[in-house]
Enzyme design. Sequence first.
Site, PDB file in Angstrom:
ATOM      1  N   GLU A 120     -32.735  15.489   2.447  1.00 12.01           N
ATOM      2  CA  GLU A 120     -33.376  14.178   1.276  1.00 12.01           C
ATOM      3  C   GLU A 120     -34.095  14.451   0.472  1.00 12.01           C
ATOM      4  O   GLU A 120     -34.465  14.282  -0.089  1.00 12.01           O
ATOM      5  CB  GLU A 120     -32.666  13.546   2.208  1.00 12.01           C
ATOM      6  CG  GLU A 120     -31.453  13.419   3.004  1.00 12.01           C
ATOM      7  CD  GLU A 120     -31.321  14.276   4.185  1.00 12.01           C
ATOM      8  OE1 GLU A 120     -30.063  14.065   4.620  1.00 12.01           O
ATOM      9  OE2 GLU A 120     -31.886  14.567   4.820  1.00 12.01           O
ATOM     10  N   GLN A 143     -25.532  11.510   1.408  1.00 11.93           N
ATOM     11  CA  GLN A 143     -24.919  11.443   2.086  1.00 11.93           C
ATOM     12  C   GLN A 143     -24.189  10.113   3.454  1.00 11.93           C
ATOM     13  O   GLN A 143     -23.030   9.716   3.644  1.00 11.93           O
ATOM     14  CB  GLN A 143     -24.375  12.797   3.672  1.00 11.93           C
ATOM     15  CG  GLN A 143     -22.972  13.161   3.560  1.00 11.93           C
ATOM     16  CD  GLN A 143     -22.876  14.085   4.281  1.00 11.93           C
ATOM     17  OE1 GLN A 143     -23.369  14.912   5.320  1.00 11.93           O
ATOM     18  NE2 GLN A 143     -22.619  14.912   3.256  1.00 11.93           N
ATOM     19  N   ASP A 201     -28.547   5.875   6.055  1.00 12.49           N
ATOM     20  CA  ASP A 201     -30.055   6.206   7.139  1.00 12.49           C
ATOM     21  C   ASP A 201     -31.129   7.586   7.031  1.00 12.49           C
ATOM     22  O   ASP A 201     -31.939   7.537   7.107  1.00 12.49           O
ATOM     23  CB  ASP A 201     -29.256   6.569   8.335  1.00 12.49           C
ATOM     24  CG  ASP A 201     -27.841   5.944   8.971  1.00 12.49           C
ATOM     25  OD1 ASP A 201     -26.977   5.718   7.908  1.00 12.49           O
ATOM     26  OD2 ASP A 201     -28.085   5.664   9.611  1.00 12.49           O
ATOM     27  N   HIS A 253     -26.303   7.215  12.362  1.00  9.34           N
ATOM     28  CA  HIS A 253     -25.243   6.922  10.376  1.00  9.34           C
ATOM     29  C   HIS A 253     -24.652   6.313  10.540  1.00  9.34           C
ATOM     30  O   HIS A 253     -23.076   6.125   8.992  1.00  9.34           O
ATOM     31  CB  HIS A 253     -24.262   8.274  11.119  1.00  9.34           C
ATOM     32  CG  HIS A 253     -25.200   9.567  11.352  1.00  9.34           C
ATOM     33  ND1 HIS A 253     -25.622  10.238  12.031  1.00  9.34           N
ATOM     34  CD2 HIS A 253     -24.969  10.722  10.579  1.00  9.34           C
ATOM     35  CE1 HIS A 253     -25.884  11.566  11.749  1.00  9.34           C
ATOM     36  NE2 HIS A 253     -26.166  11.938  11.033  1.00  9.34           N
TER      37      HIS A 253
END
Length: 325
Positions: free
Chosen positions: A59, A82, A85, A129
């Site tokens: 990320e 994706q 979080d 998540h």
Amino acid sequence: MRTITMREAIIEALTEEMERDSSTVLFGEDVGKFGGIYGATKGLYEKFGNRVFDTPIAETTIVAAALGMAITGGVRPIPELQFGDFVGVAFDEVFNKLGKWRWMHGGQMEVPVTLRLPIGIAGGAGPEHSQSPQALFMHGPGLIIAVPSTPYDAKGMLKSAIRENNAVLFFEHKVLYDLKGEVPEEEYLIPFGKADVKREGSDVTIIATALQVHTALDAAKSLSNQGIDAEVIDPRTLAPLDMDTILSSVRKTGRVLIVHEEQKTGGSGAEIAAQIQENALFDLQAPIKRIGAPDLPIAQSIYLEQFYRPSEEQIITAVKELMEY
């Protein structure tokens, strides 16, 4: 007017903007051939080829690369993380760079990055998540924070985000991808900093974001059967925040309930409540109420996680309490 899902509205927005502007590129984990784990980039790789590409699970690199492309390469990047979080992994790039570098360099560069961030409780994904971290970035000057709640808003706001010359954090609630709504076939844009009155009312103002807009609308329908007329407002963007629309409603109703899936402590509702009391304290007939998630990591269990998400019953109870003043 035709009815499509929010997922389809997002794909349409991405398609139209990538067709309109060849400098746009889309990348992230599994957004290419797989079409994204939520299906929100399906078909784009086949249509745009190497302008849509997959990245490693990195990320920090995803966001840093987008920043570099934007300020040096004449590119309009649309990176996706994706899960929203995971923005914590790239926090420095988002908080200290995306929103600040244009200012730090005297306006010599623009940062046209649209960072897409799926958020929210959905299906037992667990505490890393399922979060809604958007309020964190209300404390990050220079960032635009967009939180659509309908297919119509998602398409119009995403198109505006991609054309924006400043960084936009675009938060998409995972449960809403399958939500259907009316979306025009002709092109339209939704400006940032303009809240939407989703339902007009005269007795109480309910301010809600993302999935909770629909929970609030359901509660308002139930309340109307009990003689209580609730107005529901969706800020749509948390930065810039349209306090004019919110204050106008507050001065009309005199009662306020703020609902979001973020944690209650330090959530976006705290800032909205503070601004209301600063500007409309003597218009209030009751204390401002807030409903948010508890200050605990979100449960892995699909049964327990439901206790973290505000419910229609909670909203109805809170509104009735406000009406007693």
